[in-house]
Scaffold this motif. Structure first.
Motif, mmCIF file in Angstrom:
data_model
loop_
_atom_site.group_PDB
_atom_site.id
_atom_site.type_symbol
_atom_site.label_atom_id
_atom_site.label_comp_id
_atom_site.label_asym_id
_atom_site.label_seq_id
_atom_site.Cartn_x
_atom_site.Cartn_y
_atom_site.Cartn_z
ATOM 1 N N LEU A 90 0.819 -1.209 0.000
ATOM 2 C CA LEU A 90 0.000 0.000 0.000
ATOM 3 C C LEU A 90 0.855 1.261 0.000
ATOM 4 C CD1 LEU A 90 -2.816 -1.014 2.510
ATOM 5 C CD2 LEU A 90 -3.084 -0.619 0.053
ATOM 6 N N ALA A 91 2.058 1.187 0.554
ATOM 7 C CA ALA A 91 2.933 2.357 0.567
ATOM 8 C C ALA A 91 3.292 2.815 -0.845
ATOM 9 C CB ALA A 91 4.203 2.051 1.360
ATOM 10 N N ASP A 92 3.215 1.899 -1.820
ATOM 11 C CA ASP A 92 3.520 2.265 -3.204
ATOM 12 C C ASP A 92 2.562 3.313 -3.759
ATOM 13 O OD1 ASP A 92 5.313 0.160 -2.925
ATOM 14 O OD2 ASP A 92 4.069 -1.252 -4.054
ATOM 15 N N LEU A 93 1.367 3.409 -3.180
ATOM 16 C CA LEU A 93 0.361 4.338 -3.698
ATOM 17 C C LEU A 93 0.785 5.791 -3.523
ATOM 18 C CD1 LEU A 93 -2.917 2.551 -2.541
ATOM 19 C CD2 LEU A 93 -1.604 2.266 -4.652
ATOM 20 N N ALA A 94 1.823 6.023 -2.743
ATOM 21 C CA ALA A 94 2.382 7.373 -2.647
ATOM 22 C C ALA A 94 2.861 7.855 -4.011
ATOM 23 C CB ALA A 94 3.523 7.409 -1.637
ATOM 24 N N GLY A 95 3.168 6.923 -4.924
ATOM 25 C CA GLY A 95 3.562 7.320 -6.266
ATOM 26 C C GLY A 95 2.465 8.052 -7.006
ATOM 27 N N LEU A 96 1.216 7.677 -6.766
ATOM 28 C CA LEU A 96 0.096 8.397 -7.384
ATOM 29 C C LEU A 96 -0.014 9.805 -6.808
ATOM 30 C CD1 LEU A 96 -2.619 5.591 -7.461
ATOM 31 C CD2 LEU A 96 -1.241 6.437 -9.374
ATOM 32 N N LEU A 97 0.267 9.944 -5.518
ATOM 33 C CA LEU A 97 0.168 11.257 -4.888
ATOM 34 C C LEU A 97 1.341 12.154 -5.266
ATOM 35 C CD1 LEU A 97 -1.126 10.190 -1.357
ATOM 36 C CD2 LEU A 97 -2.432 10.987 -3.327
ATOM 37 N N ALA A 98 2.463 11.578 -5.650
ATOM 38 C CA ALA A 98 3.566 12.391 -6.165
ATOM 39 C C ALA A 98 3.150 13.083 -7.452
ATOM 40 C CB ALA A 98 4.793 11.522 -6.416
ATOM 41 N N LEU A 116 -1.852 14.585 4.079
ATOM 42 C CA LEU A 116 -2.775 15.715 4.168
ATOM 43 C C LEU A 116 -2.386 16.658 5.297
ATOM 44 C CD1 LEU A 116 -6.278 14.073 3.572
ATOM 45 C CD2 LEU A 116 -4.874 15.381 1.945
ATOM 46 N N ARG A 117 -2.400 17.946 4.974
ATOM 47 C CA ARG A 117 -2.283 19.014 5.968
ATOM 48 C C ARG A 117 -3.564 19.814 5.862
ATOM 49 N NH1 ARG A 117 0.926 15.846 6.424
ATOM 50 N NH2 ARG A 117 3.198 16.006 6.611
ATOM 51 N N GLY A 118 -4.540 19.447 6.691
ATOM 52 C CA GLY A 118 -5.885 19.948 6.483
ATOM 53 C C GLY A 118 -6.435 19.276 5.237
ATOM 54 N N ALA A 119 -6.858 20.077 4.266
ATOM 55 C CA ALA A 119 -7.331 19.510 3.006
ATOM 56 C C ALA A 119 -6.252 19.534 1.933
ATOM 57 C CB ALA A 119 -8.554 20.289 2.517
ATOM 58 N N ALA A 120 -5.090 20.104 2.246
ATOM 59 C CA ALA A 120 -4.028 20.263 1.250
ATOM 60 C C ALA A 120 -3.102 19.047 1.245
ATOM 61 C CB ALA A 120 -3.229 21.528 1.536
ATOM 62 N N LYS A 121 -2.640 18.685 0.061
ATOM 63 C CA LYS A 121 -1.730 17.557 -0.108
ATOM 64 C C LYS A 121 -0.284 18.031 -0.013
ATOM 65 C CE LYS A 121 -0.785 15.701 -4.193
ATOM 66 N NZ LYS A 121 -0.993 15.038 -5.503
ATOM 67 N N ARG A 122 0.514 17.370 0.833
ATOM 68 C CA ARG A 122 1.922 17.700 0.999
ATOM 69 C C ARG A 122 2.704 16.399 1.167
ATOM 70 N NH1 ARG A 122 -0.438 21.660 0.173
ATOM 71 N NH2 ARG A 122 -0.366 23.710 1.181
ATOM 72 N N PRO A 123 3.850 16.242 0.529
ATOM 73 C CA PRO A 123 4.658 15.040 0.780
ATOM 74 C C PRO A 123 5.124 15.019 2.235
ATOM 75 C CG PRO A 123 5.395 16.172 -1.210
ATOM 76 C CD PRO A 123 4.448 17.097 -0.504
ATOM 77 N N PRO A 124 5.081 13.873 2.880
ATOM 78 C CA PRO A 124 5.554 13.801 4.269
ATOM 79 C C PRO A 124 7.064 13.936 4.343
ATOM 80 C CG PRO A 124 5.036 11.608 3.440
ATOM 81 C CD PRO A 124 4.599 12.571 2.376
ATOM 82 N N ALA A 125 7.549 14.251 5.519
ATOM 83 C CA ALA A 125 9.000 14.313 5.728
ATOM 84 C C ALA A 125 9.610 12.961 5.383
ATOM 85 C CB ALA A 125 9.294 14.680 7.181
ATOM 86 N N GLU A 149 2.907 23.251 -3.849
ATOM 87 C CA GLU A 149 3.831 23.050 -2.728
ATOM 88 C C GLU A 149 4.436 21.645 -2.720
ATOM 89 O OE1 GLU A 149 2.758 24.478 1.115
ATOM 90 O OE2 GLU A 149 1.423 26.007 0.303
ATOM 91 N N CYS A 150 3.889 20.750 -3.547
ATOM 92 C CA CYS A 150 4.450 19.403 -3.660
ATOM 93 C C CYS A 150 5.567 19.336 -4.693
ATOM 94 C CB CYS A 150 3.364 18.403 -4.073
ATOM 95 S SG CYS A 150 2.039 18.159 -2.888
ATOM 96 N N TRP A 151 5.587 20.251 -5.634
ATOM 97 C CA TRP A 151 6.455 20.101 -6.795
ATOM 98 C C TRP A 151 7.931 20.025 -6.420
ATOM 99 C CZ3 TRP A 151 3.890 24.500 -10.170
ATOM 100 C CH2 TRP A 151 2.549 24.134 -10.439
ATOM 101 N N GLU A 152 8.388 20.930 -5.555
ATOM 102 C CA GLU A 152 9.813 20.954 -5.220
ATOM 103 C C GLU A 152 10.256 19.698 -4.482
ATOM 104 O OE1 GLU A 152 13.095 23.716 -2.851
ATOM 105 O OE2 GLU A 152 11.099 24.516 -3.286
ATOM 106 N N PRO A 153 9.555 19.274 -3.405
ATOM 107 C CA PRO A 153 10.004 18.052 -2.734
ATOM 108 C C PRO A 153 9.917 16.812 -3.612
ATOM 109 C CG PRO A 153 7.964 18.889 -1.753
ATOM 110 C CD PRO A 153 8.473 19.947 -2.646
ATOM 111 N N VAL A 154 8.939 16.756 -4.498
ATOM 112 C CA VAL A 154 8.854 15.625 -5.415
ATOM 113 C C VAL A 154 10.040 15.646 -6.377
ATOM 114 C CG1 VAL A 154 7.528 14.679 -7.351
ATOM 115 C CG2 VAL A 154 6.368 15.280 -5.231
ATOM 116 N N GLY A 155 10.416 16.836 -6.830
ATOM 117 C CA GLY A 155 11.603 16.949 -7.672
ATOM 118 C C GLY A 155 12.857 16.487 -6.958
#
Length: 243
Positions: free
Chosen positions: A67-75, A141-150, A184-190
């Motif tokens: 299930l952890a692989d699904l983080a790829g969709l969120l990237a 999720l940070r509230g309703a916003a999507k952010r990659p976790p640390a 806000e996801c673009w830079e950490p995903v990069g």
């Protein structure tokens, strides 16, 4: 119109045409014995002059689906929402073959999925609300916003899902599309791409993005190594191949 996690239409209608549905691998049940986990080969010694040869144990076939692989969709452009103690993952894709691949990938992780056509001619793929997806939502999720976790990182299985949902061949390179509202996801995903040898150029909305462009013989070979062979439903030209 819906497609179940077993790959069969739930209302008697067929899934989007053009490509046959690939073989599915249901999650182990009470009468099904789970396969023994595969052991990844140890990594070779690091070569500081050739990052493209490093980290082969991150490839898509280095471990069983999780299930952890699904983080790829969120990237990429995937979204996750919570409801009580459950969560649901969704992504809108632009081709029928992507529906087949994603439903099969989700089913292999024990997650039921449905799909429906959108008004603009695309397809929305959604999982059921499930308790097993809640940790993914809590992490992203940070509230309703999507952010990659640390500590977010990419590997072959996550990249394979991202590519299946939103990877586009743009010779001589590949685009990995991002969520338009997820700036806000673009830079950490990069940064996560760079960490696995896939440094890419960020394209903004005005330049055909948002997306990361992966280009160069070495990086494209690295991408092909990580994501593995194309799924049965994917057109050959839509998937990176060995150089």
């Amino acid at each position: 119109m819906s497609l179940s996690g077993t790959g069969e239409p739930t209302d008697g209608l067929t899934p989007p045409a053009l490509f046959p549905a690939p073989a599915l691998f249901p999650a182990p049940g009470p009468d099904r014995v789970a396969p023994a986990p595969r052991r990844a080969a140890p990594p070779p010694p690091a070569d500081p002059d050739d990052s493209a040869r490093q980290l082969p144990f991150f490839a898509a076939d280095a471990a069983d689906p999780s299930l952890a692989d699904l983080a790829g969709l969120l990237a990429g452009p995937g979204e996750v929402v919570r409801m009580g103690g459950t969560a649901r993952l969704s992504v809108v894709v632009d081709a029928a073959w992507r529906v087949h691949v994603l439903v099969a990938e989700l089913a292999s992780r024990g997650v039921a999925a449905t799909w429906e056509a959108t008004a603009d001619g695309r397809h929305a793929v959604r999982t059921s609300y499930a308790r097993t997806l809640k940790p993914l939502a809590v992490a992203w999720l940070r509230g309703a916003a999507k952010r990659p976790p640390a500590g977010f990182h990419l590997n072959g299985r996550r990249l394979r899902l991202w590519l299946a949902a939103a990877g586009v061949a743009e010779p001589p390179g590949f685009l990995l599309r991002l969520g338009a509202a997820d700036e806000e996801c673009w830079e950490p995903v990069g940064g996560a791409l760079a960490a696995v040898g896939l440094s890419g150029a960020l394209l903004g909305p005005g330049d055909g993005g948002p997306a990361y462009r992966i280009a160069g013989r070495r990086r494209l070979a690295r991408l092909a190594e990580l994501v593995g062979d194309p799924p049965p439903a994917a057109p050959a030209e839509a998937w990176p191949g060995p150089a």
